[in-house]
Scaffold this motif. Structure first.
Motif, PDB file in Angstrom:
ATOM      1  N   PHE A  43       0.825  -1.205   0.000  1.00 59.25           N
ATOM      2  CA  PHE A  43       0.000   0.000   0.000  1.00 59.25           C
ATOM      3  C   PHE A  43       0.862   1.260   0.000  1.00 59.25           C
ATOM      4  CE2 PHE A  43      -3.277  -2.689   2.364  1.00 59.25           C
ATOM      5  CZ  PHE A  43      -3.980  -2.955   1.207  1.00 59.25           C
TER       6      PHE A  43
ATOM      7  N   ALA B 208       0.815  -6.092   8.223  1.00 58.26           N
ATOM      8  CA  ALA B 208      -0.474  -6.529   8.750  1.00 58.26           C
ATOM      9  C   ALA B 208      -0.821  -7.889   8.165  1.00 58.26           C
ATOM     10  CB  ALA B 208      -1.561  -5.512   8.383  1.00 58.26           C
TER      11      ALA B 208
ATOM     12  N   HIS C 227      -5.663  -7.623   7.888  1.00 55.87           N
ATOM     13  CA  HIS C 227      -6.047  -6.298   8.390  1.00 55.87           C
ATOM     14  C   HIS C 227      -5.750  -6.084   9.863  1.00 55.87           C
ATOM     15  CE1 HIS C 227      -8.587  -7.029   4.799  1.00 55.87           C
ATOM     16  NE2 HIS C 227      -8.070  -5.869   4.489  1.00 55.87           N
TER      17      HIS C 227
ATOM     18  N   ALA D 180      -0.175  -7.522   4.319  1.00 53.11           N
ATOM     19  CA  ALA D 180      -0.030  -6.163   3.762  1.00 53.11           C
ATOM     20  C   ALA D 180       1.233  -5.513   4.309  1.00 53.11           C
ATOM     21  CB  ALA D 180      -1.249  -5.319   4.126  1.00 53.11           C
TER      22      ALA D 180
ATOM     23  N   PHE E 267       3.181  -1.633   4.353  1.00 52.31           N
ATOM     24  CA  PHE E 267       3.101  -0.214   4.003  1.00 52.31           C
ATOM     25  C   PHE E 267       4.023   0.597   4.903  1.00 52.31           C
ATOM     26  CE2 PHE E 267       0.200   0.688   7.525  1.00 52.31           C
ATOM     27  CZ  PHE E 267      -0.464  -0.516   7.682  1.00 52.31           C
TER      28      PHE E 267
END
Lengths: 83, 251
Positions: free
Chosen positions: A7, A56, A59, A75, A77
């Motif tokens: 992200f 993550a 989420h 994820a 970021f």
């Protein structure tokens, strides 16, 4: 399979929004997934060596030792501090 | 809590109309004391929204002067304000917008010496600063004084928002998200740039959280909101309080 998504500025830096890796012993933690991604993409080494990168699983923010299994979404970021 | 004047009833009628705010909420806003740390790209719209919404006591902190490269995003400032202190100029503009509220200017960046004095005075801190050192300090001070903290940050097309509420024993803190022992990111607005509207979106989120918190509406801790200004998407991540956190952990 494990879905890996990038992200924010990280996606631009890597020029990649998402990819998949096979679930297995070499991908059963966040740290191992980072290691595998760098092995597969040596040009990503500098980015993934940045200790401040956030991660993550499904989420939920986790640290490098967090376990990862087949079907999870991982994820990555960067933190943002400007204002 | 004294009743609202006729003038206040009229001025704030559209927000009093909301069930979640009402007259009690408007009174709560009027009585609130809020410290905004940093009067730059996030601090400008945040201060403007809170002042115009009738938050009665604002403390604005910034040690920097207005520079020409600030003007595309720091929307309270104009060319006439160059070289003047940001908190000073912001106070002047906001007082024009809403003469009914009290604004105190702190014309230096809050440090460990000055910070505790103001933390004793306020109900809420909004972190609109532009550097990690100030962010850690505000987190630490808010934990010590049990004052809620609304963290916003933006660079490039990206923004982040997090509410920390030390009054809630389960609330994660800023350092749970981003441990201090790790390398600080080098990216900031000077190195990778920033767009005004990205700041406005994050500042809008901070202002909204502030108004809800001050009016006793439900607000979520342990939730990191990530905004991607290229795809216009928000993503939410759950954050857990870290037992080993050097700032808020048990150790």
């Amino acid at each position: 399979m494990i879905k890996v998504v990038f992200f924010a500025a990280l996606r631009e830096q890597l020029n990649c929004a998402e990819l998949e890796v096979n679930a297995g012993e070499n991908t059963d933690s966040i740290a191992k997934i980072k290691q595998l991604l760098v092995e597969q993409n040596p040009q990503w080494q500098e980015t993934f060596n940045n200790a401040s990168l956030l991660s993550a699983v499904n989420h939920e923010m986790v640290d490098g030792s967090h376990p990862v299994k087949s079907g999870d979404e991982v994820a990555f970021f960067p933190p943002v501090t400007g204002g | 809590m004294s009743v609202l004047s006729n003038n206040e009833q009229l001025r704030y009628s559209r927000q009093i109309m909301l069930n979640q705010i009402g007259e009690a909420g408007q009174q709560a806003l009027r009585n609130a004391k809020v410290l905004i740390v940093g009067m730059g790209g996030l601090g400008n719209p945040t201060a403007l929204y809170l002042a115009s919404a009738g938050v009665g006591n604002l403390y604005l902190a910034d040690g920097d002067n207005v520079e020409i490269s600030n003007l595309p995003r720091q929307i309270l400032f104009s060319e006439d304000d160059l070289q003047n202190n940001k908190a000073d100029v912001a106070s002047e503009k906001l007082q024009q917008q809403n003469p009914e509220i009290n604004i105190e200017v702190i014309d230096e960046m809050l440090d460990a010496e000055l910070g505790p004095y103001y933390l004793d005075l306020v109900d809420l801190v909004i972190d609109c600063s532009d550097n990690i050192a100030t962010r850690y300090l505000m987190n630490q001070l808010c934990l010590e004084h049990k004052v809620p903290l609304i963290v916003g940050a933006a660079t490039g097309f990206d923004g982040q928002h997090l509410l920390v509420d030390p009054r809630n024993p389960d609330s994660a803190c800023y350092q749970c998200l981003f441990p201090a022992s790790e390398k600080a990111p080098v990216n900031n607005c000077q190195t990778i740039g920033i767009l005004g509207p990205v700041l406005a979106i994050i500042a809008g989120m901070q202002s909204l959280t502030a108004i809800k918190l001050l009016t006793a509406n439900k607000v979520a801790v342990n939730q990191l909101s990530l905004f991607d200004g290229l795809s216009n998407q928000w993503r939410q991540f759950t954050l857990n309080k870290q037992a080993t956190c050097p700032a808020c952990g048990q150790a």
